[in-house]
Design a protein around this motif. Structure first.
Motif, PDB file in Angstrom:
ATOM      1  N   LYS A   6       0.843  -1.198   0.000  1.00  0.00           N
ATOM      2  CA  LYS A   6       0.000   0.000   0.000  1.00  0.00           C
ATOM      3  C   LYS A   6       0.879   1.249   0.000  1.00  0.00           C
ATOM      4  O   LYS A   6       1.691   1.441   0.892  1.00  0.00           O
ATOM      5  N   ASP A  25      -2.762  10.064   3.940  1.00  0.00           N
ATOM      6  CA  ASP A  25      -4.151   9.652   4.150  1.00  0.00           C
ATOM      7  C   ASP A  25      -4.837  10.604   5.122  1.00  0.00           C
ATOM      8  O   ASP A  25      -4.704  10.464   6.335  1.00  0.00           O
ATOM      9  N   ASP A  46       1.465   6.197   5.593  1.00  0.00           N
ATOM     10  CA  ASP A  46       0.512   5.242   5.037  1.00  0.00           C
ATOM     11  C   ASP A  46       1.020   4.590   3.742  1.00  0.00           C
ATOM     12  O   ASP A  46       0.314   3.833   3.101  1.00  0.00           O
ATOM     13  N   GLU A 106      -9.656   3.491   2.475  1.00  0.00           N
ATOM     14  CA  GLU A 106      -9.195   3.636   1.087  1.00  0.00           C
ATOM     15  C   GLU A 106      -8.096   2.644   0.730  1.00  0.00           C
ATOM     16  O   GLU A 106      -7.897   2.329  -0.446  1.00  0.00           O
ATOM     17  N   THR A 145      -0.545  -0.623   5.828  1.00  0.00           N
ATOM     18  CA  THR A 145      -0.948   0.045   7.076  1.00  0.00           C
ATOM     19  C   THR A 145      -2.457   0.197   6.966  1.00  0.00           C
ATOM     20  O   THR A 145      -2.966   1.276   6.706  1.00  0.00           O
TER      21      THR A 145
HETATM   22 ZN    ZN Z   1      -4.893   4.597   4.891  1.00  0.00          ZN
END
Ligand code: ZN
Ligand code: BES
Ligand code: MN
Length: 486
Positions: free
Chosen positions: A251, A256, A274, A335, A361
């Motif tokens: 990710k 974020d 993130d 998300e 994360t």
């Molecule tokens: Zn996130």
């Protein structure tokens, strides 16, 4: 700092600081010619992480630092890793230019692992993030030599140097502020890594290509930001690589804010982290360039920001992922799973790996469940889960299994669409429902999900990692997993 690796049979050359590792209850082994005052040696026990600065009375070292690695039958690699970092840190503190680390302890079957841990620690212990200061403190330490006492130990140390550097790379990507580590910057970092090896190629999928591929889920996240999203695809393939294909997915949310379901402002700055899963995958590839493992490895990093804006996802919006499943975005702050959904669909359709591991994360719930010293591992392939738990024990990047129950999967079914992106409040188990959501995008690939929300930063100080910086978690774990797969 430049690191070189020699053997204890080679001539010990002049150094500012000689670091001698010592086992509790064993006689101190020093390089030829180095002599220490008797009282200093006699009163040093060699307990784990015990340190003693000594002025030698003879020999080619200006100063000597004794570091204990503890006693017992087996040498503890995590202790040795920490001792390596202590050596670097003490050398910097003492303002020396050159240091030598003397390891002349019988390590038996563990010699390679011990050599690796020591070099990892030495390199990780030199990590600094001073790039952004007007007058960065230039570390005095320029050269370190590790003297090892066996070919196995030295082989491990050479590997550890590479892996330690890869961990530092991941830490730097993590710690760099979000305005300087945007999706486009992660792409630039990935391109740099790809250039390091003739066996690594890179394909960067931009938003235009994402539209063609039907990545409506990933695209819906970046729509709320003026920075475009990318899906980074690194491929490591040697002409003679084995038929095994592993895909690592990280990710890469470079910031974020939560989107329209905006986060509270307290500690929101931590959300630059993130992208830690992406940092782990890029870090792993940095080492793969040097270690050249036997199997084919793919690295996917979906990277985007998650911000609120007029075009951003709104709670209740419906998006469609590349594999055709529609998703109700009930909370725009969930998300990570939206961008992973498309990255993993892409892996299943285009790469068709034998094993897929994603690192993200992903949930605050994972932090509640496991705290900062463990990553959570989820999946349906128990062999893969067991392998990651074992890698965790060897590397100190601890991993603990958490469940995906059929009821968690059921809870993620949508009312308007196929799926919804959050579980019901009554279900709880937020880390498990997130993993259950991801399970819809892995086809029949052997897959494991690592939730690194706790372990990516905020872990307790460990000499080789700070409690106030990123940990680079995942890099050493993934490399150990790959090494033991073949
Ligand atoms: Zn996130
Ligand atoms: N990046 C966060 C998860 C996170 C939170 C990591 C705190 C580390 C520390 C993720 O995108 C997120 O916001 N998850 C939500 C999911 C929820 C809306 C279902 C969360 O955990 O609160
Ligand atoms: Mn979020």
């Amino acid at each position: 700092m430049k690191l070189s690796i020699k053997t204890t049979k080679q001539k010990f050359t002049q150094t500012d600081l000689l670091v001698v590792l010592s086992k509790k209850g064993a006689k101190l082994a020093l390089p030829d010619g180095v002599k220490l005052p008797k009282h200093a040696v006699d009163s040093f026990e060699g307990k784990s992480r015990e340190i003693r600065m000594v002025d030698p009375t003879a020999g080619a070292a200006k100063r000597v630092l004794l570091i204990g690695i503890g006693g017992g039958r087996n040498i503890d690699t995590e202790t040795v890793r920490r001792c390596g970092a202590i050596a670097s840190k003490q050398a910097e503190k003492a303002d020396v230019v050159t240091a030598a680390i003397w390891f002349d302890i019988a390590a038996g079957k563990t010699a390679e692992a011990v050599g690796q841990a020591l070099a990892e620690g030495v390199v990780m212990g030199t990590y600094h993030l001073d790039d952004f200061k007007k007058d960065p403190a230039e570390p005095s330490l320029k050269r370190t030599v590790i003297y090892g006492n066996s070919t196995e130990f030295n082989r491990g140390a050479r590997k550890g140097e590479v892996i330690g550097a890869a961990n530092c790379l991941a830490k730097r990507l993590q710690d760099t502020p979000g305005n300087l580590m945007r999706p486009r910057d992660l792409v630039a970092e990935a391109r740099k890594i790809a250039r390091r090896s003739k066996y690594i190629s890179i394909d960067v999928i931009d938003e235009k290509k994402m539209k063609e591929l039907g990545m409506g889920s990933l695209l819906s996240v970046s729509r709320g930001s003026s920075e475009p999203a990318y899906l980074i695809h690194l491929t490591y393939k040697k002409p003679k690589s084995s038929s095994k294909k592993v895909c690592l997915v990280g990710k890469g949310l470079t910031f974020d804010a939560g989107g329209i379901s905006i986060k509270p402002s307290a500690r929101m700055e931590e959300m630059k982290y993130d992208m830690s899963g992406g940092a782990a995958v890029l870090g792993a590839f940095d080492a793969i360039a040097d270690l050249e493992p036997g199997m084919e490895v793919h690295g996917l990093v979906p990277t985007s920001e998650n911000l609120p804006d007029g075009k951003a996802n709104k709670p209740g919006d419906l998006v469609v992922a590349m594999n055709g499943l529609s998703i109700e975005v009930l909370n725009t702050d969930a998300e990570g799973r939206l961008i992973l959904a498309d990255a993993m669909s892409y892996a299943v359709e285009k790469i068709k790996p034998d094993h897929m591991i994603d690192l993200a994360t992903l949930t605050g719930a994972a932090v509640v469940a496991l705290g900062h010293e463990y990553s959570g591992v989820f999946g349906m392939d128990q062999t893969l889960i067991d392998a990651l738990v074992e890698s965790g024990k060897r590397t100190g990047e601890l991993v603990w299994p958490l469940p995906i129950h059929d009821l968690h999967k059921k809870d993620m079914k949508g009312r308007v669409g196929d799926l919804k992106n959050i579980g019901s409040p009554s279900t709880g188990a937020g880390a498990s429902t997130a993993a259950a959501f991801l399970s819809n995008f892995v086809g029949d690939v052997s897959w494991a999900h690592l939730d690194i929300a706790g372990s990516a930063w905020g872990s307790k100080e460990r000499d080789y990692q700070s409690s106030t910086q990123g940990t680079g978690v995942g890099v050493r774990l993934l490399l150990d997993y790959l090494e033991h797969l073949s």
